[in-house]
Design a protein around this motif. Structure first.
Motif, PDB file in Angstrom:
ATOM      1  N   ASP A  57       0.836  -1.199   0.000  1.00  0.00           N
ATOM      2  CA  ASP A  57       0.000   0.000   0.000  1.00  0.00           C
ATOM      3  C   ASP A  57       0.873   1.252   0.000  1.00  0.00           C
ATOM      4  O   ASP A  57       0.633   2.201  -0.754  1.00  0.00           O
ATOM      5  N   ARG A  58       1.904   1.237   0.841  1.00  0.00           N
ATOM      6  CA  ARG A  58       2.839   2.368   0.859  1.00  0.00           C
ATOM      7  C   ARG A  58       3.530   2.511  -0.492  1.00  0.00           C
ATOM      8  O   ARG A  58       3.787   3.617  -0.964  1.00  0.00           O
ATOM      9  N   GLU A  59       3.829   1.370  -1.097  1.00  0.00           N
ATOM     10  CA  GLU A  59       4.509   1.373  -2.395  1.00  0.00           C
ATOM     11  C   GLU A  59       3.639   2.078  -3.443  1.00  0.00           C
ATOM     12  O   GLU A  59       4.122   2.865  -4.253  1.00  0.00           O
ATOM     13  N   ILE A  60       2.348   1.794  -3.409  1.00  0.00           N
ATOM     14  CA  ILE A  60       1.437   2.443  -4.364  1.00  0.00           C
ATOM     15  C   ILE A  60       1.321   3.929  -4.059  1.00  0.00           C
ATOM     16  O   ILE A  60       1.345   4.775  -4.951  1.00  0.00           O
ATOM     17  N   ARG A  61       1.209   4.270  -2.773  1.00  0.00           N
ATOM     18  CA  ARG A  61       1.092   5.688  -2.403  1.00  0.00           C
ATOM     19  C   ARG A  61       2.339   6.475  -2.815  1.00  0.00           C
ATOM     20  O   ARG A  61       2.282   7.674  -3.040  1.00  0.00           O
ATOM     21  N   ARG A  62       3.480   5.749  -2.889  1.00  0.00           N
ATOM     22  CA  ARG A  62       4.723   6.390  -3.288  1.00  0.00           C
ATOM     23  C   ARG A  62       4.608   6.893  -4.729  1.00  0.00           C
ATOM     24  O   ARG A  62       5.210   7.888  -5.107  1.00  0.00           O
ATOM     25  N   HIS A  63       3.836   6.178  -5.543  1.00  0.00           N
ATOM     26  CA  HIS A  63       3.723   6.526  -6.960  1.00  0.00           C
ATOM     27  C   HIS A  63       2.521   7.420  -7.242  1.00  0.00           C
ATOM     28  O   HIS A  63       2.534   8.205  -8.160  1.00  0.00           O
ATOM     29  N   ASN A  64       1.446   7.215  -6.537  1.00  0.00           N
ATOM     30  CA  ASN A  64       0.253   8.025  -6.775  1.00  0.00           C
ATOM     31  C   ASN A  64      -0.541   8.099  -5.483  1.00  0.00           C
ATOM     32  O   ASN A  64      -0.056   7.750  -4.420  1.00  0.00           O
ATOM     33  N   SER A  65      -1.775   8.539  -5.570  1.00  0.00           N
ATOM     34  CA  SER A  65      -2.533   8.771  -4.341  1.00  0.00           C
ATOM     35  C   SER A  65      -3.534   7.661  -4.053  1.00  0.00           C
ATOM     36  O   SER A  65      -4.406   7.816  -3.214  1.00  0.00           O
ATOM     37  N   ALA A  66      -3.416   6.531  -4.756  1.00  0.00           N
ATOM     38  CA  ALA A  66      -4.379   5.459  -4.550  1.00  0.00           C
ATOM     39  C   ALA A  66      -3.937   4.538  -3.417  1.00  0.00           C
ATOM     40  O   ALA A  66      -2.971   4.811  -2.715  1.00  0.00           O
ATOM     41  N   SER A  67      -4.675   3.451  -3.238  1.00  0.00           N
ATOM     42  CA  SER A  67      -4.364   2.480  -2.196  1.00  0.00           C
ATOM     43  C   SER A  67      -4.195   1.108  -2.827  1.00  0.00           C
ATOM     44  O   SER A  67      -4.503   0.905  -3.998  1.00  0.00           O
ATOM     45  N   HIS A  68      -3.704   0.152  -2.017  1.00  0.00           N
ATOM     46  CA  HIS A  68      -3.581  -1.234  -2.479  1.00  0.00           C
ATOM     47  C   HIS A  68      -4.943  -1.888  -2.276  1.00  0.00           C
ATOM     48  O   HIS A  68      -5.183  -2.581  -1.287  1.00  0.00           O
ATOM     49  N   ALA A  69      -5.847  -1.618  -3.214  1.00  0.00           N
ATOM     50  CA  ALA A  69      -7.241  -2.036  -3.065  1.00  0.00           C
ATOM     51  C   ALA A  69      -7.524  -3.263  -3.921  1.00  0.00           C
ATOM     52  O   ALA A  69      -6.954  -3.435  -4.995  1.00  0.00           O
ATOM     53  N   SER A  70      -8.393  -4.114  -3.413  1.00  0.00           N
ATOM     54  CA  SER A  70      -8.893  -5.249  -4.177  1.00  0.00           C
ATOM     55  C   SER A  70     -10.399  -5.118  -4.312  1.00  0.00           C
ATOM     56  O   SER A  70     -11.041  -4.409  -3.539  1.00  0.00           O
ATOM     57  N   GLN A  71     -10.940  -5.847  -5.268  1.00  0.00           N
ATOM     58  CA  GLN A  71     -12.370  -5.709  -5.556  1.00  0.00           C
ATOM     59  C   GLN A  71     -12.963  -7.070  -5.910  1.00  0.00           C
ATOM     60  O   GLN A  71     -12.278  -7.933  -6.465  1.00  0.00           O
ATOM     61  N   LEU A  72     -14.211  -7.213  -5.569  1.00  0.00           N
ATOM     62  CA  LEU A  72     -14.986  -8.391  -5.975  1.00  0.00           C
ATOM     63  C   LEU A  72     -16.249  -7.855  -6.640  1.00  0.00           C
ATOM     64  O   LEU A  72     -16.899  -6.956  -6.100  1.00  0.00           O
ATOM     65  N   VAL A  73     -16.574  -8.385  -7.811  1.00  0.00           N
ATOM     66  CA  VAL A  73     -17.716  -7.883  -8.582  1.00  0.00           C
ATOM     67  C   VAL A  73     -18.780  -8.970  -8.701  1.00  0.00           C
ATOM     68  O   VAL A  73     -18.469 -10.128  -9.001  1.00  0.00           O
ATOM     69  N   LEU A  74     -20.025  -8.585  -8.451  1.00  0.00           N
ATOM     70  CA  LEU A  74     -21.175  -9.455  -8.699  1.00  0.00           C
ATOM     71  C   LEU A  74     -22.024  -8.830  -9.786  1.00  0.00           C
ATOM     72  O   LEU A  74     -22.366  -7.637  -9.708  1.00  0.00           O
ATOM     73  N   ARG A  75     -22.371  -9.597 -10.795  1.00  0.00           N
ATOM     74  CA  ARG A  75     -23.303  -9.146 -11.833  1.00  0.00           C
ATOM     75  C   ARG A  75     -24.645  -9.792 -11.527  1.00  0.00           C
ATOM     76  O   ARG A  75     -24.767 -11.030 -11.500  1.00  0.00           O
ATOM     77  N   LEU A  76     -25.626  -8.947 -11.242  1.00  0.00           N
ATOM     78  CA  LEU A  76     -26.882  -9.406 -10.656  1.00  0.00           C
ATOM     79  C   LEU A  76     -28.057  -9.210 -11.599  1.00  0.00           C
ATOM     80  O   LEU A  76     -28.112  -8.224 -12.343  1.00  0.00           O
ATOM     81  N   GLY A  77     -29.008 -10.127 -11.542  1.00  0.00           N
ATOM     82  CA  GLY A  77     -30.264  -9.970 -12.257  1.00  0.00           C
ATOM     83  C   GLY A  77     -31.169  -9.004 -11.510  1.00  0.00           C
ATOM     84  O   GLY A  77     -30.774  -8.402 -10.502  1.00  0.00           O
ATOM     85  N   PRO A  78     -32.397  -8.833 -11.987  1.00  0.00           N
ATOM     86  CA  PRO A  78     -33.336  -7.921 -11.320  1.00  0.00           C
ATOM     87  C   PRO A  78     -33.727  -8.438  -9.936  1.00  0.00           C
ATOM     88  O   PRO A  78     -33.607  -9.626  -9.641  1.00  0.00           O
TER      89      PRO A  78
END
Lengths: 85, 451
Positions: free
Chosen positions: B22-43
């Motif tokens: 996370d610090r490594e990423i902040r060293r280059h830009n202002s983001a974080s070491h973030a992960s994501q999980l995506v669900l594609r949902l019906g109605p």
């Protein structure tokens, strides 16, 4: 050492029961290995232990669901590899 | 306010390593070491029930909005639960969108969420972004500061949310995994194992790796990602090929060989073949009886170094991966890695990141890679909506700048290529997807995938 099918099966069973799986007394040579907790790490540790005992490495591609169904079926697969040298 | 030890949950070694990233990423830009999980949902998604459940879980399981801090000069950083009540709730942000014409296309807000910083000191660890479409369907992105949840933990967390929402489990007591792995080794022996692991990695430095991003980029970079969805027939072929070539319990090596080959082709097109490819493979180390652990990350690392001549064909790459994996397990490097990663807890994050970079002359590795198998197999619906698809979007720092993550949802393989803009061109992203498909399909013809 010249391995018999029975001796090899006993050795594989011993490795699984004593070193790799957390199983109770109901674990037998016919117990399902995946259900008993055999996973990707344990299966490689098992193959390494078998290699140490027999000198033969069994390639991962031979570890099919059928061969991993039980200690008995796995031992038969390993024994076949031993016979083929 | 002084917190009691029971109000402080120490970061695991892997958490602390990710904090360094996370610090490594902040060293280059202002983001974080973030992960994501995506669900594609019906109605049919019950948004209010989801909002209410997030609030209940955040209230009853305070780690999700605790403050991450180091309590003193010595000692491991902690999740400080005493701050949770003062910190904001994890937000559920709702966006209205037009369904993209290409079903594989994802909302721009999801990639943006990966680039939005988290402030761990203020308990910003988790957020939800929901995009609703006119036909009632929706896409949901759960994004978190990576040290809070590993890939396995994130699926367990989403499953727990669904169960809390359905009333089949309580919001309290979601499992926080063990602080340190069980060991009978003395401190001296653990130190020895950590040195063995470090020595193993140092041996790679004779032929240092290159990543698509390069070792010392100074440009501000941002993450983007592309989903490559495989059809059911294609997936069936890939799954069977992986089992046949790499083993029923170890198909991960097949997917890794494809990722090495596709990155190798990217370098071939650039005309800059690296001296080696260095690739870490996370290994789940949840101990027996604690397989359900959700929070904190619980991984060791197996490391691979492949020379370019070893990846000339898919089969040579796979055989080399098999050989190195066998050798690493024989030498106890999974266990050694646990003890080495433990040191990350006691070293300032900036210093730890610098130590890792120095080992590989500015790089962290050549690329990230993950194959997590079946994705949320027990979750067919989520707050009243059918789960049509789902996948992971792992974090990737500026080095290596490229990550191939794969999982299978309901018999369909998803490949997520996460990359740093500026490190990989749009054309390279396109070709990478084609190359991955070609490698996974062993060069066979294929039909179009669906998302």
């Amino acid at each position: 050492m010249d391995w018999t099918r029975e001796a090899l099966e006993a050795r594989v069973f011993e490795i699984l029961r004593d070193d790799l799986l957390s199983v109770d007394d109901s674990f037998s040579v016919d117990s399902d290995l995946v259900s008993a907790g055999l996973d990707s790490m344990a299966v490689t540790q098992l193959m390494l232990a078998i290699e140490e005992s027999t000198g033969v490495w069994v390639d991962e591609s031979l570890l099919t669901p059928e061969n991993l169904a039980s200690t008995r079926s796995l031992s038969a697969c390993v024994f076949e590899q031993l016979r083929q040298g | 306010m002084t917190s009691r030890p029971s109000d402080r949950i120490p970061l695991t070694g892997a958490d602390a390593m990710l904090r360094a990233f996370d610090r490594e990423i902040r060293r280059h830009n202002s983001a974080s070491h973030a992960s994501q999980l995506v669900l594609r949902l019906g109605p049919g998604l019950d948004v209010e029930a989801l909002r209410d459940t997030i609030a209940r879980v955040a209230r009853d399981t305070p780690i999700v909005r605790s403050s991450i801090r180091r309590p003193g000069l010595l000692g491991a950083p902690v999740y400080d639960l005493t701050r949770a009540a003062h910190n904001p709730m994890p937000p559920l942000r709702i966006h209205e969108g037009a369904r993209p014409s290409d079903p594989k296309e994802l909302p721009a807000s999801f990639a943006a969420a990966m680039n939005e910083p988290f402030n761990g000191k203020r308990g910003e660890l988790l957020r939800f972004d929901l995009v609703r479409y006119g036909d009632g369907s929706a896409d949901l992105a759960v994004t978190w500061l990576h040290m809070l949840l590993d890939g396995t933990g994130s699926e367990k967390f989403v499953e727990a949310l669904a169960e809390v929402g359905a009333g089949s489990r309580a919001a309290i007591g979601l499992e926080v995994g063990p602080e340190t792995p069980e060991t009978i080794l003395s401190a001296r022996d653990r130190g020895q194992k950590a040195r063995e692991w470090q020595g193993f990695l140092q041996s790679f430095a004779d032929r240092p790796p290159s990543s698509p991003a390069g070792p010392r980029r100074r440009v501000v970079q941002e993450v983007d990602y592309r989903l490559h969805a495989f059809g059911a027939g294609e997936t069936a072929f890939v799954v069977e090929a992986a089992k046949a070539k790499a083993g029923f319990l170890t198909p991960v090596m097949y997917y890794m060989a494809a990722a090495v080959r596709a990155h190798h082709r990217m370098f071939e097109r650039r005309g800059t073949i690296p001296q080696s490819y260095v690739v870490p493979l996370p290994v789940n180390i949840r101990p027996k009886g604690q397989e359900g652990a959700i929070f904190r990350t619980h991984v060791s690392m197996l490391w691979f170094q492949l020379m370019p001549d070893a990846v000339e064909t898919f089969d040579t790459a796979l055989e080399e991966i098999k050989r190195q994996r066998r050798q690493s397990i024989r030498n106890g490097l999974v266990d050694s890695g646990v003890h080495a990663i433990e040191f990350a807890r006691f070293v300032p994050a900036d210093l730890f990141a610098a130590m890792v970079r120095r080992t590989f002359q500015g790089e962290l590795c050549s690329f990230f890679f993950a194959f997590t198998g079946d994705f949320l197999p027990a979750v067919q619906s989520f707050f009243g909506a059918e789960v049509r698809n789902g996948f992971h979007v792992p974090a990737v720092p500026p080095s290596p700048g490229s990550c191939a993550a794969m999982s299978i949802h309901q018999g369909r393989l998803n490949l997520t290529h996460v990359y740093q803009k500026g490190a990989v061109t749009e054309q390279e992203v396109e070709r990478f997807g084609e190359d991955m498909r070609s490698e996974l399909m062993q060069g066979r013809e294929h039909g179009a995938g669906s998302a």
